[in-house]
Design an enzyme around this catalytic site. Structure first.
Site, PDB file in Angstrom:
ATOM      1  N   HIS A  39      -5.244  25.178  45.069  1.00  0.00           N
ATOM      2  CA  HIS A  39      -4.353  25.969  44.228  1.00  0.00           C
ATOM      3  C   HIS A  39      -2.938  26.096  44.797  1.00  0.00           C
ATOM      4  CE1 HIS A  39      -8.048  26.883  42.232  1.00  0.00           C
ATOM      5  NE2 HIS A  39      -7.527  27.811  41.456  1.00  0.00           N
TER       6      HIS A  39
ATOM      7  N   GLU B 221      -4.008  24.133  29.589  1.00  0.00           N
ATOM      8  CA  GLU B 221      -2.619  24.019  30.060  1.00  0.00           C
ATOM      9  C   GLU B 221      -1.842  22.934  29.325  1.00  0.00           C
ATOM     10  OE1 GLU B 221      -5.154  25.586  33.457  1.00  0.00           O
ATOM     11  OE2 GLU B 221      -5.294  23.889  32.063  1.00  0.00           O
TER      12      GLU B 221
ATOM     13  N   HIS C  82       3.322  -2.788  16.277  1.00  0.00           N
ATOM     14  CA  HIS C  82       1.939  -2.501  15.879  1.00  0.00           C
ATOM     15  C   HIS C  82       1.840  -2.507  14.354  1.00  0.00           C
ATOM     16  CE1 HIS C  82       2.523  -0.812  19.890  1.00  0.00           C
ATOM     17  NE2 HIS C  82       1.220  -0.941  20.083  1.00  0.00           N
TER      18      HIS C  82
ATOM     19  N   HIS D 257      -3.837  -4.990  15.973  1.00  0.00           N
ATOM     20  CA  HIS D 257      -3.386  -3.664  16.412  1.00  0.00           C
ATOM     21  C   HIS D 257      -1.963  -3.692  16.957  1.00  0.00           C
ATOM     22  CE1 HIS D 257      -3.409   0.273  18.435  1.00  0.00           C
ATOM     23  NE2 HIS D 257      -2.851  -0.366  19.447  1.00  0.00           N
TER      24      HIS D 257
END
Length: 664
Positions: free
Chosen positions: A475, A413, A29, A263
């Site tokens: 859950h 999280e 890149h 890129h």
């Protein structure tokens, strides 16, 4: 800054190395290194405090290349400033066993602070590094003796700021006032798919201002003096700072600059020739003029700044010898002298008490015991402290103006997990953070990066199965434990009682070459009697918990299912069928044991049954196709835990029947 060559020549050296290395590899890149070259000059030549001869100097600034695909920018900087990164390594960019892999990798290249490439995680690691600096400074610095005093600098692109994790981390950074965090944003308006205006129209400056950051807008990213002035302003802001640098991707490539074509692909020989002409760079590939090397060389200045710090630290040692020794110990990652004795004493107390409690509570008790000798413990939870139980009596919550040792990460999280990785990488702390096991999915790539970097980050996951109960299948973890075991170099502990929980914590803390997960139950689990030899063998990941003369079968279990295995063995014994019960709290550690030990636990020729309240496929590696697995290969249901275990066949009778089947 006084120099013989102009800053343009310094920037063009980066461009030349980037385009030549990518061209030779025919992979990479070049666009970002060429576009951020002047930003690199402003930061690394005028502000960045480091010593190439000692990349692990305690009080160095930290630099994170969050847009890690532009790795040649960092490799060029490390080479030019005098790190141990020879030009041959630049030539071997992206080749097998080189020190210049496709994305920066921690412990592979001297001077690389963290492995980056998965966008958004680098800037999040940097939040952890800046937080570690702030907390260490508050604990160890004394009037006139600021032995911890450094900045964390980040290069980041549009991709990093699109990733959701950047929202999580940067929001928390603003709330906590991490004033020594400076992010230089490569605002070039281009990503792989083209101009980002079709899918990324956020008002990024306003977003960061809403987080409580200092924002410096519309800086010319190709004007070294303008960037320099912005960095100076950032250092005095009293807040984390985002410097928005307007740049042209692939700057200098006449026909490709400003487009997505530059890129992630080599420029090609024709474009490189045109670029050399446009830049006035007449040197051959991989050749840097001596005067440019001299201007970039940071070895003398680096030795000086570290020498000044060493003098300061010498004064600190004289006045505060205990604090100095403690800081050095913690930054080396060494455990205190009393750690092993604390572990032994605590395990002995667990044996004496014989408590029947949830292993999440057993975990909290272990944290409480170990925290007495581990001031480097830095706990936390993603808004579930009262459920995960990762706090302890003496823990103090971290706030904007309150240093502490427990972080309320909020419902973040993924951010929590990558921030903890940054804290670990900075040094001085052993971080652990928690959520429910089913939400480990949100954290997963940060767990993978911790394992890849071989760093000691501790991930606590509670509510580990259908034993969660009424909250239902959304859950209830079913596939998570087995999927975590698929990550190389990640130790996953699922203990069955207080003693195994204590050992799991101790071994995870002792382990310095990789992360661990500690997986705990919501429901109460009974204490399991053991002798001293069995307690010692817990640390081997799997051991014989209950044996029988002439055992006809082996039952392997983990966590809450160990009790089930013992009850099934008792029932079978009444029927004249002798069974061995193996508790395997950490399959990863067990698999690393020598062949003779593993054979002593899982004796060849004896039929086996495995039982775990999760998907069954994983366990056939131990029981073979001729064995049996009691597992759950569907999602759960919403009901009390006891009802669910019976509904899904986790009963002593079902386990006993499976043993009889493999013996038939």
């Amino acid at each position: 800054m006084t120099s013989t060559p102009s800053t343009n020549r310094m920037a063009n050296a980066i461009r030349a190395l980037a385009m030549d290395a990518v061209q030779k590899a025919n992979s990479g890149h070049p666009g970002m290194p060429m576009g951020m070259a002047e930003i690199a000059v402003a930061l690394w030549a005028r502000h960045y405090r480091h010593n190439p001869a000692n990349p692990r100097w305690i009080n160095r600034d930290r630099f994170v290349l969050s847009n890690g695909h532009g790795s040649m920018l960092l490799y060029a900087l490390l080479h030019l400033t005098g790190h141990e990164l020879a030009m041959d390594e630049i030539r071997n960019f992206r080749q097998l066993h080189s020190k210049t892999p496709g994305h920066p990798e921690y412990e592979i290249t001297p001077g690389v602070e963290t492995s980056t490439g998965p966008l958004g995680q680098g800037i999040t690691n940097a939040v952890g590094m800046a937080l570690a600096e702030k907390l260490l400074a508050a604990h160890f610095n004394r009037p006139g003796l600021d032995v911890i005093d450094h900045h964390t600098y980040v290069f980041a692109g549009d991709g990093c700021l699109m990733e959701g994790i950047s929202h999580e981390a940067c929001s928390l950074a603003g709330t906590l006032g991490l004033s020594k965090l400076v992010v230089l944003y490569d605002d070039n308006g281009i990503s792989i798919d083209g101009k980002v205006e079709g899918w990324f129209t956020d008002d990024t400056p306003k977003r960061f201002e809403a987080y409580g950051w200092n924002v410096i807008r519309a800086v010319d990213g190709h004007d070294v003096d303008a960037i320099d002035a912005a960095i100076r302003q950032a250092r005095d802001a009293g807040k984390p700072t985002l410097i928005c640098c307007r740049t042209v991707i692939g700057k200098g490539a006449p026909t490709l600059q400003g487009s997505d074509k530059v890129h992630g692909a080599a420029l090609g020989d024709k474009e490189i020739a045109l670029t050399r002409e446009a830049l006035g760079w007449s040197d051959q590939p991989f050749e840097i003029p001596a005067d440019v090397y001299a201007d970039w060389d940071a070895r003398e200045s680096g030795a000086r700044v570290e020498g000044d710090w060493n003098n300061l630290f010498g004064l600190y040692q004289e006045k505060y010898p205990q604090e100095a020794a403690e800081l050095q110990r913690r930054m080396k990652g060494e455990l205190p002298a009393g750690f092993d004795e604390t572990v032994r004493s605590y395990i002995a107390s667990c044996v004496e008490k014989q408590e029947t409690i949830a292993t999440r509570k057993a975990s909290q008790n272990a944290i409480q015991a170990l925290a007495q000798v581990l001031p480097e413990f830095l706990g936390g939870s993603a808004d579930l402290t009262g459920s995960n139980l990762t706090n302890w009596k003496e823990s103090v919550p971290v706030r904007y103006n309150q240093p502490g040792n427990h972080i309320n990460y909020g419902v973040r999280e993924f951010g929590m997990s990558a921030i903890m990785n940054g804290i670990t990488l900075h040094g001085g702390f052993i971080p652990f953070g928690a959520t429910f096991l089913t939400f480990s999915d949100y954290s997963r790539n940060a767990l993978r990066m911790a394992a890849l970097m071989k760093i000691r980050t501790l991930f606590v996951f509670t509510h580990d199965s259908i034993g969660l109960g009424e909250d239902g299948p959304t859950h209830q973890s079913v596939e998570h434990i087995s999927s975590l075991r698929l990550i190389p170099n990640l130790d996953n502990w699922r203990p069955c009682d207080t003693v195994e929980s204590a050992v799991a914590w101790a071994e995870s803390v002792r382990r310095r070459n990789g992360p661990s997960t500690l997986i705990f139950s919501r429901q109460n689990l009974p204490f399991m009697p053991r002798n001293e030899a069995q307690i010692a063998d817990i640390a081997r990941g799997g051991y014989v918990l209950r044996d029988a003369p002439d055992a006809k079968a082996i039952i392997i279990a983990t966590g809450s299912e160990v009790e089930l295995a013992i009850k099934a063995a008792d029932a079978l014994a009444q029927q004249g069928i002798a069974v061995r019960v193996v508790s395997m709290p950490c399959t990863d550690v067990f698999d690393r044991q020598d062949a003779s030990y593993k054979a002593s636990v899982l004796t060849k020729g004896i039929p086996r049954v495995a039982v775990e309240a999760g998907v069954s496929d994983f366990w056939y590696k131990y029981v073979g196709l001729e064995g049996a697995v009691i597992g759950i290969d569907t999602f759960g249901e919403s009901a009390p835990a006891g009802v669910l275990f019976k509904h899904f066949g986790f009963t002593p009778e079902k386990v006993a029947d499976a043993v009889k089947m493999v013996l038939a």
